[in-house]
Motif scaffolding. Structure first.
Motif, PDB file in Angstrom:
ATOM      1  N   ASP A 602       6.182   9.608  46.113  1.00  0.00           N
ATOM      2  CA  ASP A 602       5.924   8.794  47.314  1.00  0.00           C
ATOM      3  C   ASP A 602       7.174   8.668  48.177  1.00  0.00           C
ATOM      4  O   ASP A 602       8.298   8.737  47.678  1.00  0.00           O
ATOM      5  N   PRO A 603       6.975   8.436  49.485  1.00  0.00           N
ATOM      6  CA  PRO A 603       8.142   8.151  50.324  1.00  0.00           C
ATOM      7  C   PRO A 603       8.913   6.974  49.735  1.00  0.00           C
ATOM      8  O   PRO A 603       8.313   5.991  49.281  1.00  0.00           O
ATOM      9  N   GLY A 604      10.234   7.089  49.723  1.00  0.00           N
ATOM     10  CA  GLY A 604      11.053   6.035  49.111  1.00  0.00           C
ATOM     11  C   GLY A 604      12.497   6.243  49.470  1.00  0.00           C
ATOM     12  O   GLY A 604      12.828   6.988  50.405  1.00  0.00           O
ATOM     13  N   PRO A 605      13.385   5.624  48.710  1.00  0.00           N
ATOM     14  CA  PRO A 605      14.805   5.694  49.069  1.00  0.00           C
ATOM     15  C   PRO A 605      15.454   7.067  48.882  1.00  0.00           C
ATOM     16  O   PRO A 605      16.500   7.326  49.477  1.00  0.00           O
ATOM     17  N   VAL A 606      14.853   7.943  48.051  1.00  0.00           N
ATOM     18  CA  VAL A 606      15.473   9.277  47.914  1.00  0.00           C
ATOM     19  C   VAL A 606      15.128  10.095  49.163  1.00  0.00           C
ATOM     20  O   VAL A 606      13.960  10.330  49.460  1.00  0.00           O
ATOM     21  N   LEU A 607      16.184  10.482  49.892  1.00  0.00           N
ATOM     22  CA  LEU A 607      15.973  11.137  51.189  1.00  0.00           C
ATOM     23  C   LEU A 607      15.946  12.654  51.067  1.00  0.00           C
ATOM     24  O   LEU A 607      15.206  13.325  51.768  1.00  0.00           O
ATOM     25  N   ALA A 608      16.781  13.201  50.199  1.00  0.00           N
ATOM     26  CA  ALA A 608      16.873  14.667  50.103  1.00  0.00           C
ATOM     27  C   ALA A 608      17.602  15.066  48.837  1.00  0.00           C
ATOM     28  O   ALA A 608      18.419  14.309  48.309  1.00  0.00           O
ATOM     29  N   ASN A 609      17.248  16.271  48.368  1.00  0.00           N
ATOM     30  CA  ASN A 609      17.996  16.891  47.264  1.00  0.00           C
ATOM     31  C   ASN A 609      19.077  17.742  47.936  1.00  0.00           C
ATOM     32  O   ASN A 609      18.753  18.633  48.718  1.00  0.00           O
ATOM     33  N   THR A 610      20.347  17.456  47.654  1.00  0.00           N
ATOM     34  CA  THR A 610      21.405  18.180  48.383  1.00  0.00           C
ATOM     35  C   THR A 610      22.124  19.217  47.530  1.00  0.00           C
ATOM     36  O   THR A 610      23.056  19.855  48.008  1.00  0.00           O
ATOM     37  N   GLY A 611      21.724  19.372  46.280  1.00  0.00           N
ATOM     38  CA  GLY A 611      22.344  20.454  45.512  1.00  0.00           C
ATOM     39  C   GLY A 611      22.300  20.234  44.018  1.00  0.00           C
ATOM     40  O   GLY A 611      21.860  19.188  43.523  1.00  0.00           O
ATOM     41  N   LEU A 612      22.735  21.259  43.306  1.00  0.00           N
ATOM     42  CA  LEU A 612      22.858  21.197  41.845  1.00  0.00           C
ATOM     43  C   LEU A 612      24.274  21.629  41.491  1.00  0.00           C
ATOM     44  O   LEU A 612      24.816  22.550  42.098  1.00  0.00           O
ATOM     45  N   ASP A 613      24.870  20.987  40.518  1.00  0.00           N
ATOM     46  CA  ASP A 613      26.192  21.405  40.047  1.00  0.00           C
ATOM     47  C   ASP A 613      26.122  21.693  38.554  1.00  0.00           C
ATOM     48  O   ASP A 613      25.328  21.088  37.835  1.00  0.00           O
ATOM     49  N   ASN A 614      27.025  22.544  38.115  1.00  0.00           N
ATOM     50  CA  ASN A 614      27.260  22.745  36.675  1.00  0.00           C
ATOM     51  C   ASN A 614      25.997  23.093  35.892  1.00  0.00           C
ATOM     52  O   ASN A 614      25.775  22.579  34.798  1.00  0.00           O
ATOM     53  N   LEU A 615      25.184  23.968  36.464  1.00  0.00           N
ATOM     54  CA  LEU A 615      23.931  24.349  35.805  1.00  0.00           C
ATOM     55  C   LEU A 615      24.196  25.310  34.648  1.00  0.00           C
ATOM     56  O   LEU A 615      24.923  26.282  34.796  1.00  0.00           O
ATOM     57  N   ARG A 616      23.619  25.000  33.491  1.00  0.00           N
ATOM     58  CA  ARG A 616      23.722  25.892  32.332  1.00  0.00           C
ATOM     59  C   ARG A 616      22.361  25.996  31.653  1.00  0.00           C
ATOM     60  O   ARG A 616      21.699  24.977  31.440  1.00  0.00           O
ATOM     61  N   PHE A 617      21.960  27.252  31.321  1.00  0.00           N
ATOM     62  CA  PHE A 617      20.771  27.429  30.493  1.00  0.00           C
ATOM     63  C   PHE A 617      21.271  27.713  29.087  1.00  0.00           C
ATOM     64  O   PHE A 617      22.027  28.655  28.862  1.00  0.00           O
ATOM     65  N   MET A 618      20.866  26.844  28.129  1.00  0.00           N
ATOM     66  CA  MET A 618      21.446  26.960  26.793  1.00  0.00           C
ATOM     67  C   MET A 618      20.574  27.703  25.795  1.00  0.00           C
ATOM     68  O   MET A 618      21.088  28.273  24.844  1.00  0.00           O
ATOM     69  N   LYS A 619      19.267  27.603  25.983  1.00  0.00           N
ATOM     70  CA  LYS A 619      18.374  28.207  24.985  1.00  0.00           C
ATOM     71  C   LYS A 619      17.143  28.736  25.714  1.00  0.00           C
ATOM     72  O   LYS A 619      16.631  28.050  26.609  1.00  0.00           O
ATOM     73  N   PRO A 620      16.644  29.933  25.351  1.00  0.00           N
ATOM     74  CA  PRO A 620      15.468  30.451  26.051  1.00  0.00           C
ATOM     75  C   PRO A 620      14.231  29.583  25.778  1.00  0.00           C
ATOM     76  O   PRO A 620      14.107  28.975  24.705  1.00  0.00           O
ATOM     77  N   VAL A 621      13.345  29.545  26.762  1.00  0.00           N
ATOM     78  CA  VAL A 621      12.068  28.851  26.604  1.00  0.00           C
ATOM     79  C   VAL A 621      10.976  29.921  26.573  1.00  0.00           C
ATOM     80  O   VAL A 621      10.849  30.706  27.512  1.00  0.00           O
ATOM     81  N   GLN A 622      10.206  29.918  25.480  1.00  0.00           N
ATOM     82  CA  GLN A 622       9.180  30.948  25.300  1.00  0.00           C
ATOM     83  C   GLN A 622       7.800  30.385  25.615  1.00  0.00           C
ATOM     84  O   GLN A 622       7.617  29.149  25.603  1.00  0.00           O
ATOM     85  N   PRO A 623       6.859  31.257  25.877  1.00  0.00           N
ATOM     86  CA  PRO A 623       5.492  30.768  26.077  1.00  0.00           C
ATOM     87  C   PRO A 623       5.072  29.924  24.876  1.00  0.00           C
ATOM     88  O   PRO A 623       5.341  30.294  23.733  1.00  0.00           O
ATOM     89  N   GLY A 624       4.477  28.780  25.131  1.00  0.00           N
ATOM     90  CA  GLY A 624       4.080  27.880  24.041  1.00  0.00           C
ATOM     91  C   GLY A 624       5.077  26.775  23.791  1.00  0.00           C
ATOM     92  O   GLY A 624       4.752  25.745  23.191  1.00  0.00           O
ATOM     93  N   ASP A 625       6.311  26.926  24.248  1.00  0.00           N
ATOM     94  CA  ASP A 625       7.292  25.824  24.142  1.00  0.00           C
ATOM     95  C   ASP A 625       6.929  24.748  25.160  1.00  0.00           C
ATOM     96  O   ASP A 625       6.242  25.012  26.147  1.00  0.00           O
ATOM     97  N   SER A 626       7.421  23.540  24.896  1.00  0.00           N
ATOM     98  CA  SER A 626       7.257  22.520  25.938  1.00  0.00           C
ATOM     99  C   SER A 626       8.621  21.931  26.278  1.00  0.00           C
ATOM    100  O   SER A 626       9.549  21.962  25.459  1.00  0.00           O
ATOM    101  N   ILE A 627       8.735  21.439  27.498  1.00  0.00           N
ATOM    102  CA  ILE A 627      10.025  20.861  27.932  1.00  0.00           C
ATOM    103  C   ILE A 627       9.822  19.416  28.384  1.00  0.00           C
ATOM    104  O   ILE A 627       8.748  19.024  28.835  1.00  0.00           O
TER     105      ILE A 627
END
Ligand code: NAP
Length: 671
Positions: A602-627
């Protein structure tokens, strides 16, 4: 006649016994006096420490940055007063722009950097967190807090405004009060600038004091929480840095001294190239700006042997067109030296250089202002044919419009000559050849505080050999004093103590005002996206539901985005890859699905996503996994009166609670 006051412990003090007189550079007449040997320097130190320091330290970096911005804009409104006074110091209007506007601009850069690069907090977190125990219950961080003393800034005569403001801005931003001691020769300009700042009421009491004239025995009363910065000649620096009290108490002492800066014409930049013309223009500019009284001015001009004659001719032609004269005349391109004493000092030093080099332009006995009583000298160009067997051309700073051309045989020889300055503030190289630039860096960078490369591609935007910028470090090794100033927020750290903090995540979070992985969270509040910037708190956390990822999701995502990488699409090829057990979900799919799990739509105080920092993928996600996602408020930084940046720590886990991805999400949130 101006009576240049000091500002000590909250009151203006007129010149008294021991006052020194000050001459106009243009007419030689006495225009002012300054100094009072009854000045109570101990009361000044105490006033800074006890009145100014506590108020400044109670403010956050952002409070101080806002204060600097208001102060700089106020100075800008009053700069005409400073220009008017500065003509007597021998500078032209364009010299005043470097001093006055350059100083104000530097303060504005610090105001801006303070709000963008420092926290809205009293403690600065330096570098990254280090996990010191195996399970993450004990960690280490470095923090910086303001020194609890005064910063004494002893400055040179040539930049009475910039020289003060370039040090004052990082000092105040760091939370320390300052005592400014300008050089007596031009202290009337500094005093006027200090009056404008104090009368504005923008600075807290005790944040800024001024010594006009001698500093007495102030250095004998400083202690471990104080700082001394010195800008001036190598001889004075040597005397001051050896002060017994400073040594006994390990008082920080930074020196910015004189320097035999060089400019190198690259072997590729021969006559006929745009680089050669650029070189001639920059060298001439450096020789005449502030009548050569610039710590960064080009003193040594290194050119390929084959270009020696052409360089002499081209510089002669340009220097012959320089108008020397009264600085109030708009046509004047070069004014006077600061005083006749300075002029005679330059002539003495030029005579030493002349013992090893031939003067090829400029006669100090005969020039457009020969009949004036002012401190005028023409640009003087020397040619030293054998720089390997010369000494003075490499170690004698004639602090005026004096430079020496010297030929080099090859690049290695150019570097040997460059390094004969034994440490300089800046060296410039005019070249378009990346190999030349790289070789000079390898052989010479360690001898210089700054290396400036320029050519036809960069010249339209290049800032000039001699201009120290607030963003870049100013200072140099050896002869240049071994100090460092400016360089963005690096300069602020000179006024703070770095302390290593060790403890558990809750303690580290409390000290730094920033959530640390492993620290406590508050997860029982309404969705954090529904709360304003002020309402949302560091540590507020959302735990999402889980979502299963199917092979169909991966197929759809692949065809929708066009990302058909074999690791997502081809079971056998994926298995052959050392990182994948078989087909796996796209990293971007995980990010997108994570957003789908934590976003409140819903409209609210969060105005915008301005970026991502320090992104790391640590473990693969396979079909059937859940996050599932844990979203925690890591830090908050106000940006203006309407909104601020929230930095969220995002952990994505699978059904076994293994972390599959981690990153920091940035949003702009309304107040
Ligand atoms: P200076 O004679 O060494 O004086 C520098 C400052 O030290 C002045 O404020 C001077 O005050 C003060 N001072 C002198 N003796 C002192 C003492 N015993 N105790 C406390 N303070 C003392 O240098 P300058 O003639 O003003 O400036 C020219 C030199 O500065 C040149 O060599 C230039 O290269 C260098 N400089 C370097 C930089 C840099 O960033 N590296 C920048 C600008 C200039 P009084 O005037 O009252 O004597």
């Amino acid at each position: 006649m101006l009576h240049v006051h000091s500002y000590a412990a909250g009151r203006w003090v007129a010149p008294g016994s021991g006052a020194r007189t000050i001459q106009s550079a243009i007419t030689g007449e006495i225009i002012a006096d300054a100094g009072n040997d009854t000045l109570d320097v101990q009361a000044m130190i105490a006033y800074g420490r006890d009145v100014g320091g506590p108020t400044l330290r109670a403010m956050t970096f952002h409070d101080r940055a806002r204060m600097l911005k208001t102060l700089a804009l106020h100075l800008r409104d009053h700069r005409q007063t400073l220009y008017d006074l500065s003509f007597n110091s021998g500078g032209t209007q364009s010299d005043h722009l470097i001093d006055v506007d350059g100083g104000i601009g530097t303060m504005l850069v610090y105001a801006s950097k303070g709000r963008r690069e420092l926290p809205d907090n009293q403690v600065f977190l330096d570098g990254d967190l280090d996990q010191l125990g195996r399970t993450g219950t004990f960690m280490g961080h470095h923090i910086c807090t303001p020194l609890q003393g005064v910063a004494v800034h002893i400055n040179a005569f040539n930049f009475p405004v910039w020289g003060m403001l370039e040090k004052l801005a990082p000092t105040l931003l760091g939370g320390m009060p300052a005592i400014i001691k300008p050089a007596t020769a031009t202290c009337y300009v500094t005093e006027a600038c200090v009056r404008i700042m104090l009368q504005s009421g923008i600075l807290p009491d005790g944040a800024l004091q001024l010594v006009s004239g001698g500093i007495g025995d102030m250095l004998d009363h400083l202690d471990c929480m104080d700082v001394v910065t010195f800008t001036g000649s190598a001889n004075t620096a040597l005397k001051l840095r050896g002060n017994t009290n400073l040594l006994q108490n390990s008082v920080r002492f930074t020196a910015e001294q004189d320097s035999l800066n060089a400019s190198v014409l690259g072997p590729d930049a021969l006559p006929g190239t745009p680089e050669f013309d650029l070189f001639i223009k920059e060298v001439q500019h450096e020789m005449i700006t502030k009548a050569g009284q610039k710590c960064t001015a080009v003193r040594r001009i290194l050119v390929p042997q084959a270009a020696s004659e052409a360089t002499i001719d081209a510089l002669r032609d340009r220097l012959a067109n320089v108008t020397l004269g009264d600085t109030r005349d708009k046509n004047t391109q070069m004014g006077a030296l600061v005083s006749n004493a300075q002029k005679f000092d330059v002539l003495d030093k030029a005579a030493l250089i002349g013992s090893e080099a031939t003067r090829v332009f400029g006669d100090p006995e005969s020039h457009a202002m020969s009949d004036s009583k002012g401190a005028f000298l023409p640009p003087m160009l020397y040619h030293c044919a054998d720089p390997d067997n010369a000494q003075h051309v490499h170690d004698t700073e004639a602090f005026g419009p004096v430079s020496t051309i010297m030929p080099y045989r090859d690049l290695a020889h150019a570097c040997t000559l460059l390094n004969k300055g034994k440490g300089s503030l800046v060296a410039s190289v005019i070249t378009r050849d990346g190999d030349v630039a790289r070789e000079i860096v390898k052989q010479s960078a360690a001898f210089h505080g700054r290396l400036y490369f320029n050519n036809r591609d960069s010249m339209a935007e290049a800032t000039g050999h001699g201009a120290p910028l607030p963003h870049m470090v100013h200072g140099g090794p050896g002869r240049a004093g071994g100090g460092e100033e400016l360089g963005g927020v690096r300069a602020v750290m000179h006024y703070m103590q770095r302390t290593a903090i060790q403890g558990g995540p809750d303690i580290i979070s409390a000290i730094g005002g920033k959530w640390t992985p492993g620290a406590s969270v508050q997860a029982d509040k309404p969705h954090p996206f529904t709360r304003t910037f002020q309402e949302v708190q560091v540590g507020d956390t959302l735990h999402t539901d889980a979502r299963e990822i199917t092979l169909d999701d991966i197929e759809k995502f692949a065809h929708f985005t066009g990302d058909l990488f074999y690791g997502h699409m081809d079971e056998d090829a994926a298995k052959a890859n050392p990182f994948f057990p078989g087909r796996v979900a796209h990293g971007y799919l995980i990010l997108s699905f994570a957003a789908g799990l934590f976003v409140q739509p819903d409209p609210g105080p969060v105005l915008a996503n301005t970026g991502l920092d320090n992104l790391r993928f640590m473990k693969p996600v396979q079909p059937g996994d859940s996050i599932k996602v844990q979203l925690t408020v890591k830090a908050k930084t106000p940006r203006n009166d309407d909104y601020g940046e929230v930095r969220w720590h995002v952990d994505v886990h699978n059904q076994d609670d293994d972390k599959v991805a981690e990153y920091e999400l940035l949003t702009m949130n309304a107040f």
